[in-house]
Enzyme design. Structure first.
Site, short mmCIF file in Angstrom:
data_model
loop_
_atom_site.label_atom_id
_atom_site.label_comp_id
_atom_site.label_asym_id
_atom_site.label_seq_id
_atom_site.Cartn_x
_atom_site.Cartn_y
_atom_site.Cartn_z
N ASP A 44 18.38 -52.39 -15.81
CA ASP A 44 17.52 -53.03 -14.80
C ASP A 44 17.21 -54.47 -15.22
O ASP A 44 16.57 -55.22 -14.48
CB ASP A 44 16.26 -52.21 -14.52
CG ASP A 44 15.37 -52.04 -15.74
OD1 ASP A 44 15.77 -52.47 -16.84
OD2 ASP A 44 14.27 -51.46 -15.59
N SER A 45 17.73 -54.87 -16.40
CA SER A 45 17.70 -56.28 -16.79
C SER A 45 18.47 -57.11 -15.77
O SER A 45 18.33 -58.34 -15.72
CB SER A 45 18.29 -56.48 -18.19
OG SER A 45 19.55 -55.85 -18.30
N ASP A 83 20.75 -47.50 -14.83
CA ASP A 83 19.34 -47.59 -15.24
C ASP A 83 18.44 -47.36 -14.03
O ASP A 83 18.49 -48.11 -13.06
CB ASP A 83 19.11 -49.00 -15.82
CG ASP A 83 17.99 -49.04 -16.84
OD1 ASP A 83 17.41 -47.98 -17.14
OD2 ASP A 83 17.71 -50.14 -17.35
N LYS A 113 19.76 -43.62 -17.02
CA LYS A 113 18.81 -43.88 -18.09
C LYS A 113 17.43 -44.06 -17.47
O LYS A 113 17.33 -44.62 -16.37
CB LYS A 113 19.19 -45.14 -18.87
CG LYS A 113 18.15 -45.54 -19.93
CD LYS A 113 18.61 -46.67 -20.79
CE LYS A 113 18.29 -48.04 -20.27
NZ LYS A 113 16.85 -48.30 -20.04
N GLU A 115 13.05 -44.78 -18.57
CA GLU A 115 12.08 -45.11 -19.61
C GLU A 115 10.97 -44.05 -19.67
O GLU A 115 10.49 -43.60 -18.62
CB GLU A 115 11.45 -46.48 -19.32
CG GLU A 115 12.44 -47.62 -19.42
CD GLU A 115 11.83 -48.98 -19.09
OE1 GLU A 115 10.59 -49.10 -19.01
OE2 GLU A 115 12.60 -49.94 -18.94
N GLU A 181 13.78 -49.01 -28.39
CA GLU A 181 13.64 -50.47 -28.23
C GLU A 181 12.46 -51.01 -29.03
O GLU A 181 11.33 -50.53 -28.92
CB GLU A 181 13.49 -50.83 -26.73
CG GLU A 181 13.35 -52.34 -26.54
CD GLU A 181 13.64 -52.84 -25.13
OE1 GLU A 181 14.02 -52.04 -24.26
OE2 GLU A 181 13.47 -54.06 -24.93
#
Ligand code: KIV
Length: 263
Positions: A44-45, A83, A113, A115, A181
């Site tokens: 999502d960057s 993501d 993925k 978080e 991270e």
């Protein structure tokens, strides 16, 4: 042979490192695939690096799907991981499974993925229960930047125990790998040694089972800011700017197009 979830687990067992980079388009995915990475993360960057948003919070499912389709077209061997964007899985387990399923169905990617640790374990369990491999992401979680007040190092002091619990929870919930991270190296080492699933570090030191970085950071294409954990292996941004300046000069002087480049 195409990389799968089993490849990741086998690599950990054999003590071989896993290498993942981000891509948001066909040409980058093709380049990374041909170079031999194990996984391509459509992070999502994308929000900040390719779309110019101020944080990762603004990117939508639609935008992530659009870019992941292009990445899947460019990746032949590497495993493509989608993501999950902000609010695509946090609201309810049902929404999490539906959005993860949508990602797989519409893009052809292999895994998702998301978080979160203990608080997202139920969703990880439900998504893997639907046959969708999940990579977890603990430590610094950029989608929760407003809750934690910035992108600082995680896992110091009493946070250490919480991150150890997160690692245990995502493995138990069925994640096939976990991104660590921006946590201290010794904490990443302890997690890596205590889990059977591979740990993929970003700013988590050398003891993880694999490493992930943002491709545009690695090659010097994204230069708005540079976290300490980023190592630049090339300055492609400078090379590209120089080429463009040369083109402008040659067009202005009439040197381009010459006979060789004309019909
Ligand atoms: O969005 C992203 O690029 C990530 C990192 C782990 C590289 O989540």
């Amino acid at each position: 042979m195409a990389t799968t979830v089993s490849t990741f687990l086998e690599k950990k067992k054999r003590g071989e490192k896993i290498v993942i980079l981000t891509a948001y388009d066909y040409i980058t995915a093709k380049l990374l695939d041909e170079a031999g990475v194990d996984g391509i993360l459509v992070g999502d960057s994308l929000a900040m690096v390719a779309l110019g948003y101020p944080s990762t919070l603004q990117v939508s499912m639609e935008e992530m799907i659009h870019h992941t389709k292009a990445v899947v077209r460019g990746a032949k061997e590497a495993m493509v991981i989608f993501d999950m964007p902000f609010l695509s899985y946090q609201v309810s387990t049902e929404r999490a499974v539906l959005n993860a399923g949508r990602a797989l169905k519409e893009t052809g990617c292999c895994a998702v993925k998301l978080e979160g640790g203990v608080e997202q374990a139920e969703k990880i369990k439900a998504i893997t229960g639907a046959g969708i491999p999940v990579m977890a992401h603990i430590g610094l979680q950029p989608q929760s930047v407003n809750l934690y007040g910035g992108y600082r190092l995680r896992g110091k002091g009493e946070e250490r125990e919480r991150i150890l619990e997160d690692a245990k929870a995502v493995e138990e919930a069925g994640a096939f790998a976990v991104v660590l991270e921006k946590i201290p190296s010794d904490l990443a080492k302890e997690i890596t040694e205590s889990l059977t699933i591979p740990t993929i570090g970003i700013g988590a030191g050398p003891y993880c089972d694999g490493q992930v970085l943002v491709f545009h950071d690695l090659v010097g294409l994204f230069t708005d800011f540079k976290p300490k954990f980023v190592k630049r292996y090339a300055q492609l941004g400078e090379i590209a700017k120089e080429a463009v300046r040369e083109f402008i000069k040659e067009v202005n002087s009439g040197k381009f197009p010459d006979k060789e480049h004309s019909y």
